[in-house]
Design a protein around this motif. Structure first.
Motif, mmCIF file in Angstrom:
data_model
loop_
_atom_site.group_PDB
_atom_site.id
_atom_site.type_symbol
_atom_site.label_atom_id
_atom_site.label_comp_id
_atom_site.label_asym_id
_atom_site.label_seq_id
_atom_site.Cartn_x
_atom_site.Cartn_y
_atom_site.Cartn_z
ATOM 1 N N ILE A 293 1.118 -1.276 -0.100
ATOM 2 C CA ILE A 293 0.014 -0.002 0.070
ATOM 3 C C ILE A 293 0.956 1.533 0.508
ATOM 4 N N THR A 294 2.141 1.252 1.222
ATOM 5 C CA THR A 294 2.747 2.355 0.225
ATOM 6 C C THR A 294 3.257 2.571 -0.633
ATOM 7 N N GLU A 295 3.654 1.723 -1.296
ATOM 8 C CA GLU A 295 4.894 1.644 -2.477
ATOM 9 C C GLU A 295 3.388 2.432 -3.731
ATOM 10 N N TRP A 296 2.316 1.650 -3.524
ATOM 11 C CA TRP A 296 1.039 2.661 -4.748
ATOM 12 C C TRP A 296 0.942 3.660 -4.020
ATOM 13 N N ARG A 297 0.309 4.122 -3.238
ATOM 14 C CA ARG A 297 0.498 5.670 -2.612
ATOM 15 C C ARG A 297 2.123 6.601 -3.084
ATOM 16 N N THR A 298 3.095 5.822 -3.116
ATOM 17 C CA THR A 298 4.130 6.722 -3.439
ATOM 18 C C THR A 298 3.849 7.530 -5.457
ATOM 19 N N HIS A 299 3.598 5.693 -5.449
ATOM 20 C CA HIS A 299 3.001 5.768 -7.318
ATOM 21 C C HIS A 299 2.307 6.588 -7.759
ATOM 22 N N TYR A 300 1.271 6.336 -6.691
ATOM 23 C CA TYR A 300 0.065 7.220 -6.971
ATOM 24 C C TYR A 300 0.295 8.681 -6.841
ATOM 25 N N ASN A 301 0.671 9.024 -5.921
ATOM 26 C CA ASN A 301 1.077 10.834 -5.862
ATOM 27 C C ASN A 301 2.374 11.175 -6.915
ATOM 28 N N HIS A 302 3.255 10.131 -7.056
ATOM 29 C CA HIS A 302 4.225 10.504 -7.530
ATOM 30 C C HIS A 302 4.664 10.285 -9.284
ATOM 31 N N VAL A 303 4.033 9.205 -9.590
ATOM 32 C CA VAL A 303 4.546 8.692 -10.657
ATOM 33 C C VAL A 303 2.893 8.809 -12.503
ATOM 34 N N ARG A 304 2.081 9.027 -11.610
ATOM 35 C CA ARG A 304 1.016 8.352 -11.789
ATOM 36 C C ARG A 304 0.550 9.582 -12.308
ATOM 37 N N PRO A 305 -0.126 10.536 -14.002
ATOM 38 C CA PRO A 305 -0.742 11.810 -13.877
ATOM 39 C C PRO A 305 -2.396 11.409 -14.312
ATOM 40 N N HIS A 306 -2.687 11.863 -14.029
ATOM 41 C CA HIS A 306 -4.594 13.046 -13.811
ATOM 42 C C HIS A 306 -5.008 13.485 -15.406
ATOM 43 N N SER A 307 -5.401 12.526 -15.239
ATOM 44 C CA SER A 307 -6.576 14.008 -16.526
ATOM 45 C C SER A 307 -7.485 14.906 -16.101
ATOM 46 N N SER A 308 -7.943 14.453 -14.323
ATOM 47 C CA SER A 308 -8.719 15.479 -14.373
ATOM 48 C C SER A 308 -7.484 17.294 -14.007
ATOM 49 N N LEU A 309 -6.441 16.412 -13.743
ATOM 50 C CA LEU A 309 -5.311 17.107 -13.309
ATOM 51 C C LEU A 309 -4.615 18.501 -14.076
ATOM 52 N N GLY A 310 -5.126 17.867 -15.390
ATOM 53 C CA GLY A 310 -4.137 18.151 -16.946
ATOM 54 C C GLY A 310 -2.854 17.585 -16.830
ATOM 55 N N TYR A 311 -3.255 16.524 -16.701
ATOM 56 C CA TYR A 311 -2.133 15.294 -16.920
ATOM 57 C C TYR A 311 -1.159 15.650 -15.747
ATOM 58 N N LEU A 312 -1.054 16.518 -14.550
ATOM 59 C CA LEU A 312 -0.363 16.469 -13.573
ATOM 60 C C LEU A 312 -0.531 16.202 -12.537
ATOM 61 N N LEU A 313 0.907 15.174 -11.959
ATOM 62 C CA LEU A 313 0.522 14.651 -10.160
ATOM 63 C C LEU A 313 0.276 15.273 -9.635
ATOM 64 N N PRO A 314 -0.200 14.958 -8.824
ATOM 65 C CA PRO A 314 -0.929 15.426 -7.671
ATOM 66 C C PRO A 314 -0.230 15.791 -6.566
ATOM 67 N N VAL A 315 1.232 15.112 -6.654
ATOM 68 C CA VAL A 315 2.117 16.391 -5.790
ATOM 69 C C VAL A 315 2.803 17.381 -6.728
ATOM 70 N N ALA A 316 2.805 17.265 -7.730
ATOM 71 C CA ALA A 316 3.054 18.674 -9.072
ATOM 72 C C ALA A 316 1.943 19.607 -9.048
ATOM 73 N N TYR A 317 0.850 19.075 -9.076
ATOM 74 C CA TYR A 317 -0.700 19.761 -9.063
ATOM 75 C C TYR A 317 -0.205 20.596 -7.692
ATOM 76 N N ALA A 318 -0.597 20.592 -6.499
ATOM 77 C CA ALA A 318 -0.825 20.704 -5.519
ATOM 78 C C ALA A 318 0.183 21.837 -4.848
ATOM 79 N N GLU A 319 1.622 21.631 -6.047
ATOM 80 C CA GLU A 319 3.428 23.025 -5.526
ATOM 81 C C GLU A 319 2.965 23.970 -6.315
ATOM 82 N N LYS A 320 2.243 23.858 -7.932
ATOM 83 C CA LYS A 320 1.531 23.923 -8.506
ATOM 84 C C LYS A 320 0.747 25.915 -7.918
ATOM 85 N N CYS A 321 -0.482 25.230 -7.614
ATOM 86 C CA CYS A 321 -1.828 25.512 -7.260
ATOM 87 C C CYS A 321 -0.842 26.628 -5.806
ATOM 88 N N ALA A 322 0.122 25.638 -4.662
ATOM 89 C CA ALA A 322 0.428 26.417 -3.798
ATOM 90 C C ALA A 322 0.183 27.765 -3.720
#
Length: 271
Positions: free
Chosen positions: A242-271
């Protein structure tokens, strides 16, 4: 259809009027002479009524069947139908409380406009190879879709959940509100006092009608699919995956709803 009581009254009328004898009137109306001569003997129900009221006063939540048992043991009544008749005549029926249904207005929750403004958390469950069940608590940032944290254990109480949130607070600031359901852990006293001390509002939505709740339901399916794809040998193995999956989900997997950005990158961009 003529009732026997009506025939008895007709026989009495013919006999008292002098038109027919009792034998002739009974033969004419098809009524047995024993029934025509029958005289009802009224029962003295005063002792039974008094005892029934006394028992009902002592045991106000007893129904007529529970009150009939001691009356029968005392020799006051044999047939429970008689007990029920007197029970109804005196208005001793037990009133059952109708459960009041709490109706909450379905109001749409405002969408968060910045990271770390509102989180959502919920539980999913699975079992190990040994058959022992365990639960996984997932916490998601509703704005950036980042998985803030996940807790896997065989039992997660309200105190354990409060301690886990304090561990997360050491790495990042807590949000203003957390959306959760009405589970026993999420509505416990430990969570209530934790939220009051940390000045965090626990939001329990009334329904899943608004779009944000539907979006949150889709977020919950991601860890569910993760659990369905793996066969965990132990709880430590489940936590590692589960820890490995969360790391992949937050730092590797892009999201179409975020403009194909990573969740961590999107949070830093909008901060």
């Amino acid at each position: 259809m003529v009732t026997p009581e009506a025939k008895r009254r007709a026989v009495k009328h013919l006999v008292t009027g002098g038109w027919l004898s009792q034998r002739g009137a009974c033969r004419l109306l098809g009524l047995a002479r024993s029934m025509a001569r029958y005289q009802a003997i009224p029962r003295d129900d005063a002792p039974l009524r008094a005892r029934l009221q006394a028992l009902a006063t002592c045991y106000p939540r007893y129904g007529y069947l529970l009150l009939h048992a001691p009356l029968r043991q005392e020799g006051l009544v044999l047939n429970r139908k008689r007990t029920y008749r007197l029970y109804c005549e005196h208005g001793l029926l037990v009133r059952t409380r109708r459960r009041k249904r709490l109706i909450r207005p379905r109001t749409s929750m405002p969408l968060p406009d910045r990271p770390n403004q509102r989180w959502s958390m919920d539980f999913v469950s699975d079992q190990l190879a040994s058959g022992r069940r365990f639960r996984v608590l997932s916490i998601v940032d509703d704005f950036s879709q980042e998985y803030v944290g996940q807790l896997a254990d065989t039992s997660i109480s309200g105190r354990r959940l409060a301690r886990f949130l304090d561990e997360i607070a050491q790495q990042r600031s807590l949000p203003a509100s957390i959306v959760c359901d009405n589970g026993p852990e999420l509505t416990s006293k430990a969570m209530f006092f934790w939220a009051r001390e940390r000045k965090v509002t626990l939001v329990h939505p009334a329904g899943q009608a608004d779009a944000e709740c539907v979006h949150r339901e889709l977020q919950r399916q991601v860890p569910r699919r993760l659990l369905n794809q793996h066969w965990f040998l132990s709880l430590a193995d489940a936590r590692h995956v589960i820890t490995e999956w969360r790391t992949h989900y937050n730092h590797v997997r892009p999201h179409s709803s975020l403009g194909y950005l990573l969740p961590v990158a999107y949070a830093e961009k909008c901060a």
